[in-house]
Design a protein around this motif. Structure first.
Motif, short mmCIF file in Angstrom:
data_model
loop_
_atom_site.label_atom_id
_atom_site.label_comp_id
_atom_site.label_asym_id
_atom_site.label_seq_id
_atom_site.Cartn_x
_atom_site.Cartn_y
_atom_site.Cartn_z
N THR A 1 0.71 5.66 0.19
CA THR A 1 -0.08 6.88 0.38
C THR A 1 0.84 8.08 0.23
O THR A 1 2.06 7.97 0.38
N GLU B 1 -3.15 0.54 -3.64
CA GLU B 1 -2.56 -0.75 -3.32
C GLU B 1 -2.12 -1.40 -4.63
O GLU B 1 -2.70 -1.14 -5.68
N ALA C 1 0.87 -1.18 0.00
CA ALA C 1 0.00 0.00 0.00
C ALA C 1 0.90 1.22 0.00
O ALA C 1 1.97 1.21 0.61
#
Length: 175
Positions: free
Chosen positions: A80, A102, A78
């Protein structure tokens, strides 16, 4: 063996080390973020990550799963970040958008180095989060779909499908 190398490689990326591909890939190693970058040499992959880290100052990378056997490993991850710059990303100027994606990488290790890394993620979803494509189900997406459908219908009226009139001989009618 492959699990250890791959884990170290992803730890370096998690630490925002853009030089990781040059250190962990074989000299002839290839990284390919399918549907997004195409095949990259180790220096090209390092340049890509340098661009990511410069465009997303709070970029985080988290390993969710790692499965390895012999010379192969698969990593589910994942990522971010906030597109706050100061640098552009893929030609787009920073806009403050937050991105959460993801993906999975399929890696092959040879002689203690990454020989091949095939990465997969939903690039269209990321582009939507960056504001480069309309949100799913939004009025803007509906308008865009209407324009595409109108163009496709018009193109279908102008040109018909090719018709084989003899072995290896094709003709297009209309248009």
């Amino acid at each position: 063996m492959s699990a250890e190398i791959v884990r170290e490689y992803f730890a370096a990326l998690t630490a925002r080390d853009a030089s990781a591909p040059q250190r962990f890939y074989a000299a002839d190693g290839v990284g390919d973020i399918h549907g997004f970058t195409g095949p990259m040499s180790p220096p090209e992959a390092s340049a890509f990550f340098a661009e990511v880290f410069a465009a997303f100052p709070d970029f985080t990378f988290t390993l969710l799963d790692l499965v390895a056997q012999d010379d192969r490993a698969v990593v589910r991850w994942a990522a971010t970040g906030t597109f706050a710059g100061p640098s552009d990303f893929q030609g787009m100027a920073p806009n403050g958008a937050h991105v959460a994606i993801e993906g999975a990488d399929v890696l092959r290790v040879r002689d203690g180095k990454i020989a091949r890394n095939d990465a997969y993620f939903n690039a269209h979803d990321m582009l939507r989060q960056l504001g480069a494509s309309p949100a799913a189900g939004s009025p803007a997406e509906q308008r865009m779909t209407s324009v595409i459908n109108a163009r496709n219908r018009l193109a279908g009226r102008i040109a018909s499908a090719p018709e084989e009139i003899a072995d290896g001989v094709w003709v297009m009618r209309g248009g």
